[in-house]
Design an enzyme around this catalytic site. Structure first.
Site, PDB file in Angstrom:
ATOM      1  N   HIS A  84      32.187  50.570  30.875  1.00 15.84           N
ATOM      2  CA  HIS A  84      31.249  51.221  29.955  1.00 15.84           C
ATOM      3  C   HIS A  84      29.837  50.264  29.635  1.00 15.84           C
ATOM      4  O   HIS A  84      30.051  49.524  31.539  1.00 15.84           O
ATOM      5  CB  HIS A  84      31.923  51.213  28.432  1.00 15.84           C
ATOM      6  N   ASP A  88      27.528  42.758  29.988  1.00 20.06           N
ATOM      7  CA  ASP A  88      28.617  42.061  30.943  1.00 20.06           C
ATOM      8  C   ASP A  88      29.618  43.221  31.863  1.00 20.06           C
ATOM      9  O   ASP A  88      30.443  42.218  32.301  1.00 20.06           O
ATOM     10  CB  ASP A  88      29.684  41.239  29.580  1.00 20.06           C
ATOM     11  N   HIS A 174      36.707  50.892  23.085  1.00 16.61           N
ATOM     12  CA  HIS A 174      35.963  50.222  22.875  1.00 16.61           C
ATOM     13  C   HIS A 174      34.902  50.353  22.338  1.00 16.61           C
ATOM     14  O   HIS A 174      33.923  50.150  21.531  1.00 16.61           O
ATOM     15  CB  HIS A 174      36.132  49.584  24.291  1.00 16.61           C
ATOM     16  N   HIS A 443      38.070  44.734  20.169  1.00 16.70           N
ATOM     17  CA  HIS A 443      39.339  44.200  21.334  1.00 16.70           C
ATOM     18  C   HIS A 443      40.934  43.836  20.695  1.00 16.70           C
ATOM     19  O   HIS A 443      40.623  44.011  19.483  1.00 16.70           O
ATOM     20  CB  HIS A 443      38.424  43.235  22.028  1.00 16.70           C
ATOM     21  N   HIS A 465      38.735  38.339  31.730  1.00 11.16           N
ATOM     22  CA  HIS A 465      38.352  39.072  30.168  1.00 11.16           C
ATOM     23  C   HIS A 465      38.509  37.889  30.115  1.00 11.16           C
ATOM     24  O   HIS A 465      39.070  38.275  28.498  1.00 11.16           O
ATOM     25  CB  HIS A 465      37.798  40.360  30.237  1.00 11.16           C
TER      26      HIS A 465
END
EC number: 3.1.27.-
Length: 833
Positions: A84, A88, A174, A443, A465
């Site tokens: 995505h 980050d 997400h 999340h 992650h």
């Protein structure tokens, strides 16, 4: 009593077998290992390399924010997948494409590519996500624009094959366009979740598990560890209660958000609440982002990629707009009634209460950081954190409610003071505003993540992650679930730059195609039946890790390959062996050989001029051989159905065969037989003939009457040839037999002590006498010396010739000497009469 062996112990040997490196999956975290930020992972299997994400760390600046790209050769990467558009996960992609030796292909979904273009361009203009003005950006806006055309966009649920790697994206839930990727390499299925959400919200489709696919490796996030989220309805109520309480006390609400992602979900919540509560409609809601207008256009474009709620709302509002005669179609789900877009703060009239959604979400710089420094000194104002806060960022620090914060965007503002110690660069601002957190980060929480892992049922789980403490807690929870499972799940949590190797052994199955597929497989055979199943031979072709067995003539149709036949020939000349001997040798090695029909001469009389020894000296026969200029074919045979052997009159043998691995081996064996046919003992015996000679030979062999000295000399020659001339010498002192009747000395026990002792000189005389008698005895039986001494380096051995006994302090050396002596006896035997 011996205990029964456990099954695990019996299988230990098999588990310890060495694994072929090509059967190992290599996983390497270049970023995102035991941390949140700069996600980048490497997968290698069967010579194929896949790179997952290329992010930047929001808390660091410049090169320090990048993944550890120097620890891996990016030129070997075949495919790069971006899950995505968040910083980050995608912000270092321009650096990879413009500044490294990366030569692979890049894939992301259509919404991700559209948003990525504007998001990265804006981040470069803001300062490449850097709060330090002295830090140089790692790439420029031009680098981003130049590399953007290299990105390829794909849709959900479509499978693409690149360099034998199959990739299929699935919705991740997400943010808009976020994807989970199913990667298949040589039959190994790897599922990478990226950041994903299983929660039903107002505009996104929740993450789904691939149906009908067995997942071998699951790579999943662990952002929240085992923590559980508050139910969605309760979170929304608590959020609106906090916002309204700040507005009621005359303050301003700052909600730092990412420009795209959760901001749109929060805008839907606020717009809906404001529409139901007219008393709050006097407070404006601002969406402050340089990308605000462009972002909304993208969201309006990709309504089809959202959930049924947005699609229903879109249809309703479009119907209302059409009924009211609005030809422009304004009134879609993203045309908010109570929210205003704010491009920059120059047009913002900072008077009275308001709700401000500003980017970036980590409060490192930009509009959100400037408003934080402006509103923090007032206790009426409030900051509400709605997303995940990365370690080291201002969003994480302000959640600790510090008394002061560092000024970055407004160093000279009123109320700010410098730090003590003379550091003129750091200016502090008092913080009196309230700080609250409500997680809308999209999340999965611990329960949702664990349920998803259980639903996938992958035997190997790799956690990425997540901060170390959250990741370790989730890992411990997953491992504790193994107690009730027969097949234990392996859970890994590698650190950055920590190489992980996981063996995967799979059976190789070949698909039979073409003519070979028409052969009926053997039916089930009962134990009492002895039928042998037919032997099937063909060419094994590997394409994209798939094996196919086919006949050579089917290669063009099923494999797209053209075949070429290579005919090999080899010639050699035999000087003494004739055709009969050649045929006899070939039949002895290969069994029955086939006689080719091209033979031109009758078999009778074709022994060949080299097979028969010319003994009669016939001049006429010699003349015929001399006149023969062209060698004619004598015989032609087919060996093992593939190698032709032709024998000609001049002794020349020609081998011819169709070149392939099997035929080449048979041809080598035929040549080995032909090369040895003239010298092997069996061939010599086969071709020998009885004869008699009238030579006058002596009746007695001259070696029959060899003296013991001559035999000893021959033995010494043999030993000297083995051990060296200086290392072999005769032994003149014999080996004495043990004394008999030793008790005779003590028969007069009552005599005086002096009488029992023997004088030393007398003992020497007695010893010499015994030695002399022993030597005389050896001479009588034909042994000239008692023995032979052999010395090599520091080892020595004595060979006693009477019984060929070997004495040595070195057992290995003694065995070696004994073997040589036995061989010498065979050569010079009989040594002694």
């Amino acid at each position: 009593m011996a205990s029964k062996r456990k099954a695990a112990a019996m299988n230990a040997a098999a588990a310890e077998e060495p694994v072929d490196p090509s059967d190992e999956l290599m996983f390497l975290c270049l970023g995102g290992g035991n941390e949140v930020g700069r996600s980048c992972h490497i997968i290698q299997y069967k010579g194929k390399t896949v790179m997952l994400d290329a992010g930047q760390h929001p808390a660091y600046d410049g090169l320090a924010a990048l993944p550890f790209y120097d620890d891996f050769d990016l030129s070997t990467v075949d495919v790069l997948l971006i899950s995505h558009f968040h910083i980050d996960h995608a912000a270092s992609l321009p650096y990879v494409l413009a500044k490294t030796n990366f030569r692979g292909r890049v894939f992301m979904t259509h919404p991700t590519k559209a948003i990525y273009k504007w998001l990265i361009q804006d981040s470069v203009r803001v300062g490449n996500t850097s709060s330090n003005p002295t830090t140089q950006p790692v790439y420029t806006e031009q680098d981003h624009l130049n590399t953007f055309p290299q990105i390829e966009a794909i849709d959900y649920h479509t499978t693409h094959t690149i360099s034998s790697i199959r990739i299929t994206p699935y919705p991740a839930g997400h943010v808009l366009g976020a994807a989970m990727f199913l990667i298949e390499i040589a039959g190994l299925n790897i599922f990478f979740t990226g950041d994903y959400s299983r929660e039903q919200d107002r505009h996104l489709v929740s993450a789904e598990v691939p149906k009908g696919v067995k997942i071998d490796v699951l790579i999943t996030e662990s952002t929240y560890g085992i923590a559980s989220h508050v139910p969605r309805l309760e979170r929304e109520q608590a959020l609106m209660k906090s916002i309204t309480s700040i507005l009621n006390r005359g303050g301003r609400v700052l909600m730092p958000v990412f420009a795209l992602g959760r901001a749109q979900e929060l805008l839907l919540i606020l717009d809906e609440y404001w529409g139901k509560h007219a008393d709050f409609q006097k407070y404006p809601i601002y969406y402050a982002s340089n990308l605000a207008r462009k972002c909304m256009l993208i969201y309006q474009t990709y309504v089809g990629a959202m959930n049924d709620n947005i699609k229903r709302l879109f249809r309703e509002r479009m119907a209302e707009a059409e009924a009211s005669g609005d030809g422009a179609g304004k009134g879609g789900p993203w045309d908010f009634k109570y929210i205003r877009s704010l491009k920059n703060l120059d047009r913002f009239d900072d008077v009275g209460g308001c709700v401000m959604l500003a980017s970036p979400g980590m409060l490192q710089n930009g509009v959100s950081r400037e408003l934080l420094e402006r509103w923090a000194p007032s206790e009426k104002n409030g900051v509400i954190i709605t997303g995940y806060s990365v370690e080291g960022t201002m969003a994480k620090q302000i959640m600790q409610e510090p008394d002061q914060i560092q000024a970055v965007m407004s160093r000279s503002m009123a109320g700010a003071r410098r730090m003590p110690g003379g550091d003129g660069e750091k200016v502090l601002i008092p913080r009196r505003c309230s700080v609250q957190e409500y997680s809308f980060a999209a999340h999965v929480d611990g329960v949702e993540n664990r349920e998803f892992i259980e639903e996938v049922q992958a035997p190997v789980v790799i956690l990425v992650h997540g901060e170390q403490h959250n990741m370790m807690r989730l890992k411990s929870k997953l491992l504790s679930l193994n107690a009730n499972k027969t097949a234990k799940v392996k859970v890994y949590s590698p650190r950055n730059c920590e190489e992980l190797r996981i063996p995967f052994k799979a059976d190789k199955i070949a698909k039979v195609v073409g003519k070979l597929a028409c052969i009926q497989p053997p039916q089930s055979i009962h134990p009492d039946q002895t039928a042998t199943p037919p032997l099937v031979t063909g060419v094994l072709v590997q394409n994209d890790f798939k094996l196919s067995l086919m006949a050579p003539e089917d290669l063009r149709e099923y494999a797209g390959l053209n075949t070429t036949t290579i005919t090999c020939k080899q010639r050699l000349t035999l000087s003494a062996a004739g055709v009969d001997l050649v045929k006899w040798a070939l039949e002895g090695t290969f069994g029955n050989i086939e006689e080719l029909p091209e033979m031109r001469r009758a078999k009778n009389g074709q022994n060949g001029h080299a097979d028969k020894m010319i003994t009669d000296g016939d001049d006429e026969s010699k003349q015929e051989d001399a006149d023969e200029e062209v060698a004619s074919l004598v015989a032609a045979y087919l060996v093992m159905g593939c190698v032709s052997v032709r024998y000609r009159t001049n002794g020349e043998v020609e081998l011819e065969w169709e070149g392939n691995m099997l035929n080449d081996g048979i041809a080598d064996s035929v040549m080995a037989v032909l090369f040895s046919v003239e010298s092997s003992p069996a061939a010599v015996k086969r071709s020998s003939a009885k004869h008699s000679h009238s030579h006058d030979l002596p009746e007695v062999n001259p070696h029959h009457s060899a003296t013991p000295e001559e035999r000893l000399e021959r033995l010494l020659w043999f030993l000297e040839a083995q051990f060296g001339q200086d290392n072999v010498a005769p032994v003149t002192t014999p080996k004495l037999p043990p004394l008999e009747d030793v008790d005779d000395k003590n028969k007069n026990e009552g005599e005086d002590e002096d009488a029992m002792k023997t004088d030393e000189d007398g003992e020497d005389a007695q010893l010499q006498e015994r030695q002399q008698k022993e030597i005389e005895r050896l001479h009588k039986i034909g042994i000239p010396v008692p023995g032979v001494s052999i010395k090599v380096d520091k080892m020595s051995a004595t060979v006693w010739l009477e019984d060929l006994e070997v004495e040595s302090s070195h057992k290995v050396f003694a065995d070696r000497v004994r073997a040589v002596v036995e061989r010498a006896i065979e050569v010079t035997a009989p040594l002694w009469g």
